[in-house]
Scaffold this motif. Structure first.
Motif, PDB file in Angstrom:
ATOM      1  N   LYS A 115       2.423   1.428  -1.880  1.00  0.00           N
ATOM      2  CA  LYS A 115       3.179   2.236  -0.912  1.00  0.00           C
ATOM      3  C   LYS A 115       4.492   2.724  -1.524  1.00  0.00           C
ATOM      4  CE  LYS A 115       4.687   2.229   3.927  1.00  0.00           C
ATOM      5  NZ  LYS A 115       6.019   2.830   3.700  1.00  0.00           N
ATOM      6  N   ALA A 116       5.161   1.839  -2.264  1.00  0.00           N
ATOM      7  CA  ALA A 116       6.428   2.218  -2.897  1.00  0.00           C
ATOM      8  C   ALA A 116       6.218   3.361  -3.891  1.00  0.00           C
ATOM      9  CB  ALA A 116       7.037   1.010  -3.603  1.00  0.00           C
ATOM     10  N   ILE A 117       5.075   3.344  -4.580  1.00  0.00           N
ATOM     11  CA  ILE A 117       4.768   4.387  -5.563  1.00  0.00           C
ATOM     12  C   ILE A 117       4.367   5.689  -4.879  1.00  0.00           C
ATOM     13  CG2 ILE A 117       3.192   5.079  -7.413  1.00  0.00           C
ATOM     14  CD1 ILE A 117       3.067   2.058  -8.187  1.00  0.00           C
ATOM     15  N   LEU A 118       3.364   5.622  -4.016  1.00  0.00           N
ATOM     16  CA  LEU A 118       2.840   6.843  -3.394  1.00  0.00           C
ATOM     17  C   LEU A 118       3.831   7.509  -2.447  1.00  0.00           C
ATOM     18  CD1 LEU A 118      -0.884   5.863  -2.647  1.00  0.00           C
ATOM     19  CD2 LEU A 118       0.041   7.102  -4.612  1.00  0.00           C
ATOM     20  N   SER A 155       0.360  15.384  -8.100  1.00  0.00           N
ATOM     21  CA  SER A 155      -0.803  15.310  -7.235  1.00  0.00           C
ATOM     22  C   SER A 155      -0.425  14.847  -5.832  1.00  0.00           C
ATOM     23  CB  SER A 155      -1.825  14.330  -7.820  1.00  0.00           C
ATOM     24  OG  SER A 155      -2.860  14.091  -6.901  1.00  0.00           O
ATOM     25  N   LYS A 156      -1.068  15.450  -4.839  1.00  0.00           N
ATOM     26  CA  LYS A 156      -0.858  15.041  -3.452  1.00  0.00           C
ATOM     27  C   LYS A 156      -2.104  14.351  -2.885  1.00  0.00           C
ATOM     28  CE  LYS A 156       3.199  16.978  -3.369  1.00  0.00           C
ATOM     29  NZ  LYS A 156       4.424  16.169  -3.366  1.00  0.00           N
ATOM     30  N   SER A 157      -3.037  14.018  -3.759  1.00  0.00           N
ATOM     31  CA  SER A 157      -4.301  13.453  -3.287  1.00  0.00           C
ATOM     32  C   SER A 157      -4.170  12.023  -2.795  1.00  0.00           C
ATOM     33  CB  SER A 157      -5.353  13.504  -4.400  1.00  0.00           C
ATOM     34  OG  SER A 157      -4.978  12.648  -5.467  1.00  0.00           O
ATOM     35  N   ARG A 158      -3.170  11.285  -3.289  1.00  0.00           N
ATOM     36  CA  ARG A 158      -2.984   9.870  -2.943  1.00  0.00           C
ATOM     37  C   ARG A 158      -4.288   9.105  -3.166  1.00  0.00           C
ATOM     38  NH1 ARG A 158       1.741   9.021   0.140  1.00  0.00           N
ATOM     39  NH2 ARG A 158       0.888   7.132   1.077  1.00  0.00           N
ATOM     40  N   LYS A 159      -4.842   9.324  -4.349  1.00  0.00           N
ATOM     41  CA  LYS A 159      -6.110   8.698  -4.719  1.00  0.00           C
ATOM     42  C   LYS A 159      -5.867   7.428  -5.510  1.00  0.00           C
ATOM     43  CE  LYS A 159     -10.453   9.555  -7.235  1.00  0.00           C
ATOM     44  NZ  LYS A 159     -11.236  10.553  -8.019  1.00  0.00           N
ATOM     45  N   VAL A 160      -6.484   6.349  -5.055  1.00  0.00           N
ATOM     46  CA  VAL A 160      -6.355   5.052  -5.708  1.00  0.00           C
ATOM     47  C   VAL A 160      -7.732   4.575  -6.153  1.00  0.00           C
ATOM     48  CG1 VAL A 160      -5.694   2.638  -5.414  1.00  0.00           C
ATOM     49  CG2 VAL A 160      -4.340   4.436  -4.318  1.00  0.00           C
ATOM     50  N   VAL A 161      -7.836   4.145  -7.405  1.00  0.00           N
ATOM     51  CA  VAL A 161      -9.068   3.546  -7.919  1.00  0.00           C
ATOM     52  C   VAL A 161      -8.805   2.064  -8.169  1.00  0.00           C
ATOM     53  CG1 VAL A 161     -10.756   3.501  -9.795  1.00  0.00           C
ATOM     54  CG2 VAL A 161      -9.861   5.694  -8.975  1.00  0.00           C
ATOM     55  N   VAL A 162      -9.649   1.213  -7.628  1.00  0.00           N
ATOM     56  CA  VAL A 162      -9.539  -0.229  -7.828  1.00  0.00           C
ATOM     57  C   VAL A 162     -10.652  -0.666  -8.775  1.00  0.00           C
ATOM     58  CG1 VAL A 162      -9.427  -2.491  -6.742  1.00  0.00           C
ATOM     59  CG2 VAL A 162      -8.703  -0.479  -5.468  1.00  0.00           C
ATOM     60  N   VAL A 163     -10.273  -1.243  -9.903  1.00  0.00           N
ATOM     61  CA  VAL A 163     -11.263  -1.738 -10.861  1.00  0.00           C
ATOM     62  C   VAL A 163     -11.380  -3.247 -10.691  1.00  0.00           C
ATOM     63  CG1 VAL A 163     -11.890  -1.935 -13.296  1.00  0.00           C
ATOM     64  CG2 VAL A 163     -10.681   0.109 -12.474  1.00  0.00           C
ATOM     65  N   GLY A 164     -12.504  -3.663 -10.144  1.00  0.00           N
ATOM     66  CA  GLY A 164     -12.739  -5.077  -9.859  1.00  0.00           C
ATOM     67  C   GLY A 164     -12.763  -5.312  -8.360  1.00  0.00           C
ATOM     68  N   THR A 165     -13.924  -5.680  -7.825  1.00  0.00           N
ATOM     69  CA  THR A 165     -14.049  -5.878  -6.372  1.00  0.00           C
ATOM     70  C   THR A 165     -14.305  -7.348  -6.030  1.00  0.00           C
ATOM     71  OG1 THR A 165     -16.414  -5.328  -6.427  1.00  0.00           O
ATOM     72  CG2 THR A 165     -14.867  -3.531  -5.955  1.00  0.00           C
ATOM     73  N   GLY A 166     -13.631  -8.227  -6.783  1.00  0.00           N
ATOM     74  CA  GLY A 166     -13.672  -9.643  -6.435  1.00  0.00           C
ATOM     75  C   GLY A 166     -12.744  -9.911  -5.267  1.00  0.00           C
ATOM     76  N   PHE A 167     -12.298 -11.148  -5.132  1.00  0.00           N
ATOM     77  CA  PHE A 167     -11.447 -11.519  -3.999  1.00  0.00           C
ATOM     78  C   PHE A 167     -10.155 -10.705  -3.957  1.00  0.00           C
ATOM     79  CE2 PHE A 167     -13.667 -15.797  -4.180  1.00  0.00           C
ATOM     80  CZ  PHE A 167     -14.343 -15.624  -2.976  1.00  0.00           C
ATOM     81  N   VAL A 168      -9.494 -10.559  -5.111  1.00  0.00           N
ATOM     82  CA  VAL A 168      -8.212  -9.851  -5.135  1.00  0.00           C
ATOM     83  C   VAL A 168      -8.404  -8.364  -4.867  1.00  0.00           C
ATOM     84  CG1 VAL A 168      -6.231  -9.176  -6.553  1.00  0.00           C
ATOM     85  CG2 VAL A 168      -7.086 -11.523  -6.642  1.00  0.00           C
TER      86      VAL A 168
END
Length: 316
Positions: A247-250, A6-19
């Motif tokens: 960044k290292a992954i994508l 995939s070239k979408s570089r799509k990131v999903v974040v589960v949890g929108t607390g402080f971290v």
């Protein structure tokens, strides 16, 4: 679609607390992803964070940001889990085991039901155990389940050494390995300042027994407790660390980062997630680097592994 295709570089974040929010903010500031989706049980919180980040877009990098549900994971390159109960003052990371393990089993099951085939990055504590839970529940190959491990501990170590010796932290090479927690250890035998071994640079006969060096390690190990006592939680440092890992992954960097990954014979340890230096690229963990530890360091690492393995087996 599997990571690396995939070239979408799509990131999903589960949890929108402080971290989770600090991580998302770091991604936006550094322009690391093309698409960012925020998922949280509190849907209004996730939507509010997405709107707030979008309003800063004219000052940052082009990126699609929105809130959503687990269905967004189906074509994500990366799912970063920061959700879970927080560490309370006086509570160790390992005290969080049972309550966060239950939360994770639900989260990971829901994500895998979408057909997700990317890479998991786990940041919730106790990160080593929850990374193992994620691997077990997801059924993904071990290289595609990565814990944030000792990435932040290593950064703290490098920073404090740089402050002590008045050298740019980017020229300090050092590792904290083992549990992200009380049983972690500093690999003093491999600390270098600009390529010069610490023992020679600092003119110390026994680095580990030097009082200043001992204090530096204690401040690294106990940093979270000190910060939690003062402001209630830690999030900026780990947010930036997660962005660096992303960044290292994508970007397929093949960077060496101290992540939590499954050991299968490395360092004489088996079937346990620990923070160790590893080469990370678009496929996840490419390989684990086995440092040549001295007998004291090896014993401490084995003790750390034993603690985590016993707790992990209870949870699994």
């Amino acid at each position: 679609m599997p990571i690396g295709i995939s070239k979408s570089r799509k990131v999903v974040v589960v949890g929108t607390g402080f971290v989770g929010s600090s991580y998302a903010y770091s991604l936006v500031n550094q322009g690391i992803a093309n698409e960012l989706v925020l998922v949280d049980l509190n849907k209004e919180k996730a939507e509010g964070e997405a709107r707030d980040l979008n309003h800063g877009m004219p000052f940052g990098f082009p990126m699609r940001i929105r809130s959503g549900g687990y269905e967004e994971c189906s074509d994500a390159d990366l799912v970063v889990i920061t959700a879970g109960a927080n560490q309370a003052p006086g509570e160790t990371r390992l005290d969080l085991v049972s309550k966060n393990a239950k939360i994770f089993k639900t989260i990971v099951t829901s994500i895998m039901e979408t057909g997700f085939q990317g890479i998991f990055v786990v940041a919730t504590n106790p990160v080593d155990i929850l990374s193992h839970v994620t691997l077990s529940v997801s059924g993904l190959p071990k290289e595609r389940v990565i814990g944030s491990g000792t990435i932040l501990d290593t950064a703290r170590f490098r920073y404090l050494l740089s402050e002590h010796f008045q050298v740019d932290s980017r020229n300090v090479h050092a590792y904290i390995i083992g549990e992200h927690g009380d049983s972690e250890l500093a690999v003093w035998s491999h600390v270098q300042i600009g390529g010069v071994p610490l023992k020679r640079y600092a003119k110390l006969d026994n680095v580990e027994e030097n009082k200043d060096m001992q204090l530096i390690f204690e401040n690294v190990r106990d940093a979270a407790y000190h910060i939690i006592e003062r402001k209630g939680a830690t999030y900026y440092g780990i947010g930036m660390g997660l962005a660096r890992l992303t960044k290292a992954i994508l970007d397929n960097e093949n960077s060496i980062i101290t992540v939590s990954t499954l050991l299968e014979g490395e360092y004489g340890l088996d079937n346990v997630f620990l923070g160790v230096p590893a080469v990370v690229n678009q496929y996840g963990v490419r390989e684990i680097l086995e440092l040549e530890l001295n007998p004291q360091e090896q014993a401490k690492l084995e003790k750390s592994g034993k603690i985590l393995k016993e707790l992990t087996e209870k949870v699994l």
